[in-house]
Write an enzyme that holds these catalytic residues in place. Structure first.
Site, PDB file in Angstrom:
ATOM      1  N   ARG A 108       0.884  -1.177   0.000  1.00  0.00           N
ATOM      2  CA  ARG A 108       0.000   0.000   0.000  1.00  0.00           C
ATOM      3  C   ARG A 108       0.912   1.216   0.000  1.00  0.00           C
ATOM      4  NH1 ARG A 108      -5.161   1.421   3.754  1.00  0.00           N
ATOM      5  NH2 ARG A 108      -6.009  -0.015   2.210  1.00  0.00           N
ATOM      6  N   HIS A 135      -7.605   0.683  -6.064  1.00  0.00           N
ATOM      7  CA  HIS A 135      -7.745  -0.173  -4.880  1.00  0.00           C
ATOM      8  C   HIS A 135      -8.457  -1.461  -5.339  1.00  0.00           C
ATOM      9  CE1 HIS A 135      -7.772  -1.382  -0.864  1.00  0.00           C
ATOM     10  NE2 HIS A 135      -8.570  -0.513  -0.297  1.00  0.00           N
ATOM     11  N   GLN A 138     -10.274  -3.993  -2.904  1.00  0.00           N
ATOM     12  CA  GLN A 138     -11.542  -3.493  -2.386  1.00  0.00           C
ATOM     13  C   GLN A 138     -12.636  -3.617  -3.454  1.00  0.00           C
ATOM     14  OE1 GLN A 138     -12.351  -2.074   0.871  1.00  0.00           O
ATOM     15  NE2 GLN A 138     -14.328  -2.588  -0.016  1.00  0.00           N
ATOM     16  N   ASP A 230     -17.358   7.045  -0.650  1.00  0.00           N
ATOM     17  CA  ASP A 230     -16.029   6.918  -0.030  1.00  0.00           C
ATOM     18  C   ASP A 230     -15.687   8.280   0.569  1.00  0.00           C
ATOM     19  OD1 ASP A 230     -13.419   6.137   0.648  1.00  0.00           O
ATOM     20  OD2 ASP A 230     -12.626   6.368  -1.384  1.00  0.00           O
ATOM     21  N   CYS A 270     -16.443   1.695   1.323  1.00  0.00           N
ATOM     22  CA  CYS A 270     -15.270   0.826   1.521  1.00  0.00           C
ATOM     23  C   CYS A 270     -14.729   0.924   2.942  1.00  0.00           C
ATOM     24  CB  CYS A 270     -14.194   1.166   0.498  1.00  0.00           C
ATOM     25  SG  CYS A 270     -13.671   2.882   0.573  1.00  0.00           S
ATOM     26  N   ARG A 298     -13.624  -8.685   2.541  1.00  0.00           N
ATOM     27  CA  ARG A 298     -12.213  -8.480   2.182  1.00  0.00           C
ATOM     28  C   ARG A 298     -11.427  -9.757   2.489  1.00  0.00           C
ATOM     29  NH1 ARG A 298     -10.077  -3.296   1.874  1.00  0.00           N
ATOM     30  NH2 ARG A 298      -8.190  -4.381   1.172  1.00  0.00           N
TER      31      ARG A 298
HETATM   32  N1  NVA Z   1     -10.042   6.717  -1.081  1.00  0.00           N
HETATM   33  C1  NVA Z   1      -9.594   6.266   0.217  1.00  0.00           C
HETATM   34  C2  NVA Z   1      -9.819   4.803   0.353  1.00  0.00           C
HETATM   35  C3  NVA Z   1      -9.471   4.251   1.707  1.00  0.00           C
HETATM   36  C4  NVA Z   1      -9.665   2.763   1.808  1.00  0.00           C
HETATM   37  C5  NVA Z   1      -8.130   6.631   0.412  1.00  0.00           C
HETATM   38  O1  NVA Z   1      -7.347   6.453  -0.521  1.00  0.00           O
HETATM   39  O2  NVA Z   1      -7.792   7.096   1.491  1.00  0.00           O
HETATM   40  N1   CP Z   2     -11.115  -0.210   2.870  1.00  0.00           N
HETATM   41  C1   CP Z   2      -9.835  -0.288   3.256  1.00  0.00           C
HETATM   42  O1   CP Z   2      -8.926  -0.526   2.483  1.00  0.00           O
HETATM   43  O2   CP Z   2      -9.648  -0.082   4.597  1.00  0.00           O
HETATM   44  P1   CP Z   2      -8.250   0.134   5.307  1.00  0.00           P
HETATM   45  O3   CP Z   2      -7.722   1.479   4.893  1.00  0.00           O
HETATM   46  O4   CP Z   2      -8.575   0.104   6.782  1.00  0.00           O
HETATM   47  O5   CP Z   2      -7.310  -0.959   4.924  1.00  0.00           O
END
Ligand code: NVA
Ligand code: CP
Length: 310
Positions: A108, A135, A138, A230, A270, A298
């Site tokens: 990530r 993502h 997800q 989101d 999500c 997930r």
């Molecule tokens: N769009 C959000 C998704 C988090 C799972 C982010 O990138 O922070």
């Molecule tokens: N939805 C998701 O990816 O959650 P986290 O940021 O907690 O991993």
């Protein structure tokens, strides 16, 4: 017929075929059933997944860790602050070295290009656990959850309300692969990336799906089977938070907006949710919300990915 996915990187849904997406969803269904009946399934004994997190995570980290454990393998959390990456070792060399110890890598991070670079130089499959652009784990989970709730995917209308971000991109790619129509309803100036929108629209031709951009939430939700939202401020954009609160206010998923939706429309997010911003308590805790089933899935979906690619 099963498609061979051993060694495959999971970087974006655009890079998966329809058949691969179908196989991931079907494997997740089987593995979820095994969990429910308590049947052990441990094809990854002796296998190790390395997980690099350059951003915070609750769901991704814990579900991947538990997924490896349940599959008989081991997950190693790699804190980037403790890796030589932090002191300038290249992504390419990191990939070459980690490939000698690990059976798969999950990362990530911010720039999607860094994940592509890691995958290019790695001899083991690389899984994208979220970048600024995508993502996929997800969105694949979301397809699985929708299929579970609605019985099928093709022909459904998913309306995403909010920022044209990594989730919007992955949902467009995902919808395109399974024949689900995806509408992104966003403030002007916060639309999904143009190139990605073009690619998703081209992908959608093969499955008869459509990709659309809208700016009017009330109109967008009218025909929705799924209403998805989101956070307005994704990780790494915190300095824009105050400005975004104002711009996105008309895009809040609240009871007033849901009044204009179909009776059987489901609500997804999500997570993490910023309650009171993009979604209200009433809606996220309401009868249409499937967000916690979505979060649970997930685990099952990522077990499918791990079992297929390792
Ligand atoms: N769009 C959000 C998704 C988090 C799972 C982010 O990138 O922070
Ligand atoms: N939805 C998701 O990816 O959650 P986290 O940021 O907690 O991993």
């Amino acid at each position: 017929m099963a498609v061979q996915m051993k060694g495959k990187d999971i970087l974006s849904i655009h890079e998966l075929t329809r058949e691969e997406v179908r196989q991931i969803l079907e494997t997740a269904r089987i593995l979820k059933m095994k969990n429910l009946t308590g049947e052990l399934f441990q094809p990854l004994k002796g296998k190790t997944l390395g997980m690099i997190f350059q951003k915070a995570s609750t769901r991704t980290r814990i579900s991947f860790e538990v997924a490896m454990w349940q599959l008989g393998g081991y997950a190693l959390f790699l804190n980037p602050a403790d890796l030589q990456l932090k002191r300038g070792e290249s992504i390419a060399d990191t990939a070459r070295v980690l490939s000698r110890y690990l059976d798969a890598l999950m990362i990530r991070t911010h720039a999607h290009e860094d994940v592509s670079e890691l995958a290019l130089h790695s001899n083991v499959p690389v899984i994208n656990g979220l970048t600024d652009r995508f993502h996929p784990c997800q969105a694949l989970t979301d397809l699985f959850t929708i299929a579970e709730k609605k019985g099928s995917l093709a022909g459904l209308n998913l309306v995403y309300i909010g920022d044209g971000n990594n989730m919007a991109h992955s949902l467009m790619y995902g919808g395109a692969r399974v024949g689900m129509n995806v509408t992104i309803c966003c403030p002007p100036g916060y639309c999904p990336d143009e190139e990605i929108t073009k690619q998703a629209t081209a992908d959608a031709v093969a499955t008869g799906a459509s990709i659309a951009i809208e700016h009017e939430p009330a109109r967008a939700v009218e025909k929705a089977d799924i209403i998805y939202t989101d956070v307005w401020t994704s990780m790494g954009r915190e300095e824009e938070h105050a400005e975004r609160l104002k711009i996105f206010a008309p895009y809040q998923l609240n009871s007033a907006l849901l009044k204009g939706a179909r009776e059987d429309a489901l609500v997804m997010h999500c997570l993490p949710a910023h309650r009171g911003e993009e979604i209200t308590d009433e809606v996220i805790d309401g009868r249409r919300s499937i967000v916690f089933d979505q979060a649970e899935n997930r685990l099952h979906l990522q077990k499918a990915i791990l079992a297929l690619v390792i």
